[in-house]
Design an enzyme around this catalytic site. Sequence first.
Site, short mmCIF file in Angstrom:
data_model
loop_
_atom_site.label_atom_id
_atom_site.label_comp_id
_atom_site.label_asym_id
_atom_site.label_seq_id
_atom_site.Cartn_x
_atom_site.Cartn_y
_atom_site.Cartn_z
CG ASP A 6 -1.87 1.14 1.29
OD1 ASP A 6 -2.71 1.22 0.36
OD2 ASP A 6 -1.80 1.96 2.23
CD GLU B 123 -2.21 2.20 -3.53
OE1 GLU B 123 -3.29 2.79 -3.68
OE2 GLU B 123 -1.57 2.24 -2.46
#
Length: 542
Positions: free
Chosen positions: A214, A273
């Site tokens: 993330d 990401e």
Amino acid sequence: MTELVEDAAVADTATRWWRDAVIYQVYVRSFADGNGDGVGDLLGVRSRLRYLAELGVDAIWLTPFFTSPMADFGYDVADYRDVDPIFGSLADAKALLDDAHRHGLKVIVDVVPNHTSDRHAWFQEALAAGPGSPERERYIFREGRGPRGELPPNDWESIFGGPAWTRLPDGQWYLHLFAPEQPDLNWEHPEVHAEFADILRFWLDLGVDGFRVDVAHGMVKADGLPDVGHSDQVRLIGADIVPFFDQDGVHEIHRAWRRILDSYEGERIGVAEAWAPSPERLANYVRPDELHQAFNFHFLTTPWDAAAFREVIAVSLETVTLVGAPSTWVLSNHDVKRHVTRYGGGEIGLRRARAATLLMLALPGSAYLYQGEELGLPEVLDLPEEYLQDPQRLRDPDSGRDGCRVPMPWTATDEPPFGFAPPGIYESWLPVPPAWRGLSVEAQLRDAASTLSLYRSALRIRREHPALGDGAISWLDSPAGTLAFTRGGGFACLINMTAEWVEVERPLGAAGPLLASADPVTSGERVLLAPDSTTWWTLENV
């Protein structure tokens, strides 16, 4: 000799599962509720593994299920080595991993390294210890500006809206690029590096096959934390250089993590990401000694236009080839409006979404599917106000992500939530629209023309056809508003992105359509492509 070396390299990379895997994103809260509390959980995911295996995907990516106060639905982690009770237990996680592997599915889990929850033990210790303490060095605390320190240390804005700084009663400010409940870690501190190395090993030892990282672009901030210089900074992300994202220092972190992944058997992977201002900078995240994949958000945000799609596909493939990585395609996820809605909604949006899926699955590299897209689910735009909980709505109501997180409809029962929860349970954490009964898995499995049936056929062909998956692409000439390419000489893909029927030449050696999002009309050597459609062809004698 050079060609032989290159051929050997291709043969080596072709054995790596992640280079052409189809990975299915499970948003755990909304996939399946196993215990009847209206919230999806690990038990629910286990109950649907057979569905995922029969769908034809290679791996699943689970959104965070770690201990969390849920200020950002699990992306605010209080304990990285345990499961939040709302999702189950550590034993449930291990059982899910074992069951998934028995079904032939690999499992990728989220890791959230840019920030923790404000309930994390480290942050609680920092609050208690006060300014200047070693405990505060794990996070980014600063004195404020202004005569009495009453102004934030710089002009950075939160992704969720408002300042990226919150002031404590003792006068210091702490940085949070997301919600105030998500304080940013200080990755200049060696203890932070050591902690996350141990977290990775904990889950790798338990059996996970990789991590989706993330905010992989966010851990390192520019020296001195300089001002950006203007407002509405969220619009710069992925489009321009900003001092809090995509700093060069993040790559040393990813190199260290790659060494950990490589120390385990079975091709464990890291997926970034990462929002970067150019395809070249995005490719830095997938250099041979860094992560294995990076989400291609430039592809996701491309408007429905053939020239625009050809450009983003060509540039994406060129840049990842420079670093020897596969491209990674995605059309929807838990942070964006579903692509049925983005492409126009209703019949037009569904038609385009089906066509986009066949285009994506025909491209070289790996593809990510977001739960429910195989059902053609639209964004839910009319959720009652009392259900809306996404902190991103603080930025502006239209940016809220609740509408793409509505629970999956599984059965064609009379009332919602259509099999998301056990029989007799009628409440779910977000309400399921009554119209979704006809979009449920059960309803679509009965219909050979359904979107689910199209996905199942496409994934079966993609797995079986020797020209698909990893490899090269060759563009063919085609009329304006269309795209045409071949894969490996044995496969062709034709796409019509216009609202009209378009006549094209039948691909050389094509006996007939292999699969289509909407059937073409063939006559001799001419083919009429339906509006907003993609057709796959097997080429013979080529």
